[in-house]
Design an enzyme around this catalytic site. Sequence first.
Site, mmCIF file in Angstrom:
data_model
loop_
_atom_site.group_PDB
_atom_site.id
_atom_site.type_symbol
_atom_site.label_atom_id
_atom_site.label_comp_id
_atom_site.label_asym_id
_atom_site.label_seq_id
_atom_site.Cartn_x
_atom_site.Cartn_y
_atom_site.Cartn_z
ATOM 1 N N TYR A 1 -19.222 7.257 33.502
ATOM 2 C CA TYR A 1 -20.565 7.340 34.079
ATOM 3 C C TYR A 1 -20.699 6.344 35.223
ATOM 4 O O TYR A 1 -20.437 5.159 35.053
ATOM 5 C CB TYR A 1 -21.627 7.050 33.017
ATOM 6 N N GLN B 1 -28.919 12.820 29.618
ATOM 7 C CA GLN B 1 -28.358 14.171 29.561
ATOM 8 C C GLN B 1 -26.878 14.187 29.931
ATOM 9 O O GLN B 1 -26.111 15.035 29.439
ATOM 10 C CB GLN B 1 -29.159 15.128 30.453
ATOM 11 N N ASN C 1 -28.862 3.023 33.085
ATOM 12 C CA ASN C 1 -30.180 2.477 32.760
ATOM 13 C C ASN C 1 -30.407 2.500 31.247
ATOM 14 O O ASN C 1 -29.527 2.860 30.461
ATOM 15 C CB ASN C 1 -31.282 3.232 33.510
ATOM 16 N N THR D 1 -28.152 -6.422 34.550
ATOM 17 C CA THR D 1 -27.113 -7.366 34.933
ATOM 18 C C THR D 1 -27.624 -8.796 34.846
ATOM 19 O O THR D 1 -28.836 -9.053 34.931
ATOM 20 C CB THR D 1 -26.603 -7.060 36.347
ATOM 21 N N HIS E 1 -21.817 -12.457 33.644
ATOM 22 C CA HIS E 1 -21.072 -13.202 34.666
ATOM 23 C C HIS E 1 -21.410 -14.681 34.517
ATOM 24 O O HIS E 1 -22.582 -15.044 34.488
ATOM 25 C CB HIS E 1 -21.479 -12.785 36.080
ATOM 26 N N ASP F 1 -17.210 -8.293 41.651
ATOM 27 C CA ASP F 1 -17.849 -6.984 41.748
ATOM 28 C C ASP F 1 -16.994 -5.994 42.518
ATOM 29 O O ASP F 1 -17.060 -4.787 42.270
ATOM 30 C CB ASP F 1 -19.206 -7.115 42.444
ATOM 31 N N GLU G 1 -6.670 -3.153 -9.333
ATOM 32 C CA GLU G 1 -7.837 -2.488 -8.739
ATOM 33 C C GLU G 1 -8.285 -1.278 -9.553
ATOM 34 O O GLU G 1 -9.170 -0.531 -9.136
ATOM 35 C CB GLU G 1 -7.512 -2.068 -7.307
ATOM 36 N N HIS H 1 -2.311 5.221 -7.759
ATOM 37 C CA HIS H 1 -1.614 4.673 -6.590
ATOM 38 C C HIS H 1 -0.205 4.221 -6.970
ATOM 39 O O HIS H 1 0.771 4.512 -6.271
ATOM 40 C CB HIS H 1 -2.389 3.476 -6.007
#
Length: 437
Positions: free
Chosen positions: A129, A193, A216, A239, A331, A364, A418, A423
């Site tokens: 994105y 979306q 956002n 940020t 940062h 950046d 256990e 097992h």
Amino acid sequence: MLRRLDLRGQSLTTAQLRRLVPRAEVDVERATRAVMPILEDVEARGVAALIEITGRLDGVQLTDIRVPAEAMTEALDGLDPAVREALEESIRRAQIVHADQARTDVTTQVVPGGTVTERWIPVERVGLYVPGGLAVYPSSVVMNVVPAQVAGVGSIAVTSPPQPEFGGLPHPTILAACALLGIDEVYAVGGAQAIAMFAYGTEASEPVDVVTGPGNIYVTAAKRQLRGLIGIDSEAGPTEIAVLADDTADADNVAADLISQAEHDPMAGSVLVTPSEELAAAVDAALARLVPQAKHAERIEVALRGSQSGTVLVDDIEQGLKVVDAYAAEHLEIQTADAPAVAARVRNAGCIFVGAYSPVSLGDYCAGSNHVLPTGGFARHSSGLSVQSFLRGVHVVDYDEQALADTEPYVTALADAEDLPAHGAAVRIRFEARDER
């Protein structure tokens, strides 16, 4: 301009510091309630829902969500040569750094005849994105795509919000960055979306395994809601920058760096932590001079005057380190005497920038590091985007007959302890059958 928080003379716990340090207030739960109908609609109706939601929320009437190949070519052909050169250099540096993050399979001999191999397998498909909104982020294309490519991901899709001024396509500089990196699957979809499209898939796009990239609050809410169906990098918030500085720092440099992050968003956080009242005053004076000269002065001033920004006065660098570790900034700049030694003591930060000549702006764009970083204090437990974000470690166990026989008493003892006797029986049956023969 920056509000003051004076912690001098106080002995505060980490919990108290976390409550006191400036931080943007983000109500992801409220945003989640708002995005739920969007997620459900995309899951149910696919592309038709994406087109309708985009028209309603973005004011763009799409006929197709996928960006045509010719638009990518045109964007690259029309890219300013200076911007192209800068993007190519950013890509080159990011590739150098991320190549060193590549993992190799490791085989460990546990006992004679018994090995465990850790294999590193890339996820099959990722959705990346790239935000739109107040700024254009071709650099985020680089930061998302490069580690995925280095990891060996076979299928990479990028999405970015459609822009009315560009005919409903993402910004051409974003498209050009995709073309430079060889990404040809790009969608003109933004917001929650877009995350739903990646998670559920549509008749026009296959679902993905992992979604990365900042956005956002609605993008963040969608990622939180869909986490598990998809892997995510982190829940990105506004940020933020913290600068730990003493009286050796240049006030104009510090002010410029605080401004650079405030430029992103009115909710961006800019925090100065210093034992020097003189530096704090000088930075305020520099901000008063420099902010009005900035292109986005109004946005910057809102961010700097907000409750998420401020100057924290501390007794000394020792206390300053406790404050920045509690804050866990996305940062963190260290502008102090012996900055490398101070930086080496930091435990919590998304990325650390050492000394006067390593500003956040470098990271950046062109440091080679990744700028997709944890915000909101998540740096206490999460890392920035890397090759590792797109890899899965899988253990491969390979024991021969004798190695398993030697281990049987241990398995049986632990299984019985256990109360899971089947097992142990699953191991013993192999040798009982052999002994009967």
